[in-house]
Scaffold this motif. Sequence first.
Motif, PDB file in Angstrom:
ATOM      1  N   PHE A  79     -24.284 -44.486  16.159  1.00  0.00           N
ATOM      2  CA  PHE A  79     -25.253 -43.838  14.675  1.00  0.00           C
ATOM      3  C   PHE A  79     -26.545 -44.071  15.046  1.00  0.00           C
ATOM      4  O   PHE A  79     -27.089 -44.119  15.352  1.00  0.00           O
ATOM      5  CB  PHE A  79     -24.531 -44.902  14.015  1.00  0.00           C
ATOM      6  N   ASN A  80     -26.999 -42.867  14.550  1.00  0.00           N
ATOM      7  CA  ASN A  80     -28.558 -42.914  14.715  1.00  0.00           C
ATOM      8  C   ASN A  80     -28.794 -42.526  13.476  1.00  0.00           C
ATOM      9  O   ASN A  80     -28.697 -41.540  12.885  1.00  0.00           O
ATOM     10  CB  ASN A  80     -28.611 -41.193  15.975  1.00  0.00           C
ATOM     11  N   LEU A  81     -29.991 -43.406  13.134  1.00  0.00           N
ATOM     12  CA  LEU A  81     -30.834 -42.585  12.180  1.00  0.00           C
ATOM     13  C   LEU A  81     -32.067 -42.300  11.696  1.00  0.00           C
ATOM     14  O   LEU A  81     -32.377 -41.319  10.649  1.00  0.00           O
ATOM     15  CB  LEU A  81     -31.681 -44.115  12.025  1.00  0.00           C
ATOM     16  N   HIS A  82     -32.568 -41.447  13.008  1.00  0.00           N
ATOM     17  CA  HIS A  82     -32.898 -39.852  12.916  1.00  0.00           C
ATOM     18  C   HIS A  82     -32.201 -38.593  12.427  1.00  0.00           C
ATOM     19  O   HIS A  82     -32.779 -37.934  12.320  1.00  0.00           O
ATOM     20  CB  HIS A  82     -33.248 -40.089  14.266  1.00  0.00           C
ATOM     21  N   GLU A  83     -30.910 -38.841  13.044  1.00  0.00           N
ATOM     22  CA  GLU A  83     -29.587 -37.754  12.630  1.00  0.00           C
ATOM     23  C   GLU A  83     -28.372 -38.331  11.656  1.00  0.00           C
ATOM     24  O   GLU A  83     -27.443 -38.283  12.083  1.00  0.00           O
ATOM     25  CB  GLU A  83     -29.157 -37.206  14.092  1.00  0.00           C
ATOM     26  N   VAL A  84     -29.005 -38.372  10.635  1.00  0.00           N
ATOM     27  CA  VAL A  84     -27.815 -39.500   9.803  1.00  0.00           C
ATOM     28  C   VAL A  84     -26.772 -38.210   8.513  1.00  0.00           C
ATOM     29  O   VAL A  84     -27.300 -37.356   8.744  1.00  0.00           O
ATOM     30  CB  VAL A  84     -28.336 -39.970   8.308  1.00  0.00           C
ATOM     31  N   ARG A  85     -25.639 -38.129   9.170  1.00  0.00           N
ATOM     32  CA  ARG A  85     -24.688 -37.657   8.696  1.00  0.00           C
ATOM     33  C   ARG A  85     -23.674 -37.898   8.515  1.00  0.00           C
ATOM     34  O   ARG A  85     -23.601 -38.517   8.075  1.00  0.00           O
ATOM     35  CB  ARG A  85     -24.067 -36.378  10.284  1.00  0.00           C
ATOM     36  N   GLU A  86     -23.046 -36.495   7.005  1.00  0.00           N
ATOM     37  CA  GLU A  86     -21.947 -37.342   6.356  1.00  0.00           C
ATOM     38  C   GLU A  86     -21.109 -38.447   6.835  1.00  0.00           C
ATOM     39  O   GLU A  86     -20.487 -39.526   6.292  1.00  0.00           O
ATOM     40  CB  GLU A  86     -21.830 -36.321   5.199  1.00  0.00           C
ATOM     41  N   ASN A  87     -20.155 -37.529   8.106  1.00  0.00           N
ATOM     42  CA  ASN A  87     -19.117 -38.212   8.795  1.00  0.00           C
ATOM     43  C   ASN A  87     -19.547 -39.424   9.375  1.00  0.00           C
ATOM     44  O   ASN A  87     -18.935 -40.409   9.200  1.00  0.00           O
ATOM     45  CB  ASN A  87     -19.046 -36.862   9.679  1.00  0.00           C
ATOM     46  N   HIS A  88     -20.802 -39.617   9.675  1.00  0.00           N
ATOM     47  CA  HIS A  88     -21.239 -40.754  10.418  1.00  0.00           C
ATOM     48  C   HIS A  88     -21.470 -41.990   9.040  1.00  0.00           C
ATOM     49  O   HIS A  88     -21.143 -42.912   9.550  1.00  0.00           O
ATOM     50  CB  HIS A  88     -22.472 -40.186  11.502  1.00  0.00           C
ATOM     51  N   LEU A  89     -21.684 -41.078   8.408  1.00  0.00           N
ATOM     52  CA  LEU A  89     -22.026 -42.362   7.011  1.00  0.00           C
ATOM     53  C   LEU A  89     -20.599 -43.107   6.774  1.00  0.00           C
ATOM     54  O   LEU A  89     -20.619 -44.199   6.558  1.00  0.00           O
ATOM     55  CB  LEU A  89     -22.591 -42.160   5.897  1.00  0.00           C
ATOM     56  N   LEU A  90     -19.581 -42.236   7.121  1.00  0.00           N
ATOM     57  CA  LEU A  90     -18.037 -42.787   7.130  1.00  0.00           C
ATOM     58  C   LEU A  90     -18.260 -43.675   7.480  1.00  0.00           C
ATOM     59  O   LEU A  90     -17.626 -44.812   7.647  1.00  0.00           O
ATOM     60  CB  LEU A  90     -16.946 -42.071   6.828  1.00  0.00           C
ATOM     61  N   GLU A  91     -18.095 -43.814   9.172  1.00  0.00           N
ATOM     62  CA  GLU A  91     -17.838 -44.168  10.061  1.00  0.00           C
ATOM     63  C   GLU A  91     -18.425 -45.602   9.654  1.00  0.00           C
ATOM     64  O   GLU A  91     -17.233 -46.973   9.879  1.00  0.00           O
ATOM     65  CB  GLU A  91     -17.611 -43.721  11.063  1.00  0.00           C
ATOM     66  N   LEU A  92     -19.845 -45.588   9.190  1.00  0.00           N
ATOM     67  CA  LEU A  92     -20.153 -46.931   9.095  1.00  0.00           C
ATOM     68  C   LEU A  92     -20.159 -48.054   8.088  1.00  0.00           C
ATOM     69  O   LEU A  92     -20.565 -49.038   7.821  1.00  0.00           O
ATOM     70  CB  LEU A  92     -21.997 -46.643   8.958  1.00  0.00           C
TER      71      LEU A  92
END
Length: 366
Positions: free
Chosen positions: A136-149
């Motif tokens: 997970f990268n805070l410079h590249e916040v993506r919707e699918n990554h938010l769901l995993e986080l």
Amino acid sequence: METFIQQIKALSSRIERIKDNIQTEEATKTSLIMPLIQALGYDIFNPEELVPEFIADVGIKKGEKIDYAIIENGHPVILVEAKCVHEKLHKHDSQLFRYFGTTKAKFAILTNGVEYKFFTDLEEPNKMDDKPFFIFNLHEVRENHLLELAKFRKNFFNIENVLTTASELKYTNEIKNFLTQQWEEPNEEFIKFVLNDVYQGVKTKKVIENFREIVKKSLNQFVNDKVNDKLQKALSSTDGNELNTTEKINDDIAPTNEEELIDELEKVVDGPVIVTTEEEIEGYVLIKLMLKENLDANRVYYRDNKSYFNVLLDDNIRKWICRLGFNTSNKYIQLNDELKTTHKLDSVNDILLYKNEILRVTEQFN
């Protein structure tokens, strides 16, 4: 879920503003890492939830410490090693690898406050994998990554649930990384693989080199054509004649009614506009755990629409198991049986009342 997303996006937006003022590991912890842990719902000042400088003895070495341990029921479940925001993350110099097998923790995070690498032990029990299953990268916040986080939030964290998706997530990411590399600069083996069915001559180094740019150009044209085809189909559907609801907008999606067709059109033309709520994720996890008794949990997926939330088998819209309606005050679950039976829900936990019906619906697809 909406509050969580806003917290993460706010943290992301302030990084560039404050990063140059952060010069040490301690400052990174205070300014970036602890706020993210707090956004996950943990009380960072409560040692029953978060222990700084957690002692993890390794062999004859006593008093070895890890930066943070997230605690559940008195035991560490997630270890966190912090680096300064200006440092690159290299696993070979990580203490996590040594500590992982000495505790009951099933997850480990290596982070510099911007990039968060999540590890577990998919390849060998109690030994941390060489590669993270999720980054997970805070410079590249993506919707699918938010769901995993979001799966790591305190009130929703379930070790079993995360582990069921970790393997697929890890290898999906590795395949995507490989394809990205080949897209940018195809290697010799990849070019040979492509040429096997299109070039009958001997694949000498000169031949491979001559085809390198052709392969790159072909990959670009292929993707562009796919995107254009999808867009044209979506746009043509607006006149009601050129595309009916049995045609596919995506490779494996065939909208079954006008509402779904509009949702798919909006995704293609405007990008994602749907917000997945905490209740919907909670309902999905509940159903997935139910179905785990009868089938591989990795087969259970979800797709969110504006009007309802789909729970699917094999990520296939034709195999929808049930639909959750949580976007109004009158919550409901609709089952994919012959009568499309709908039950009113007072809370997400009421889904448990219909476990047997959900299992019966799923059996028709097995």
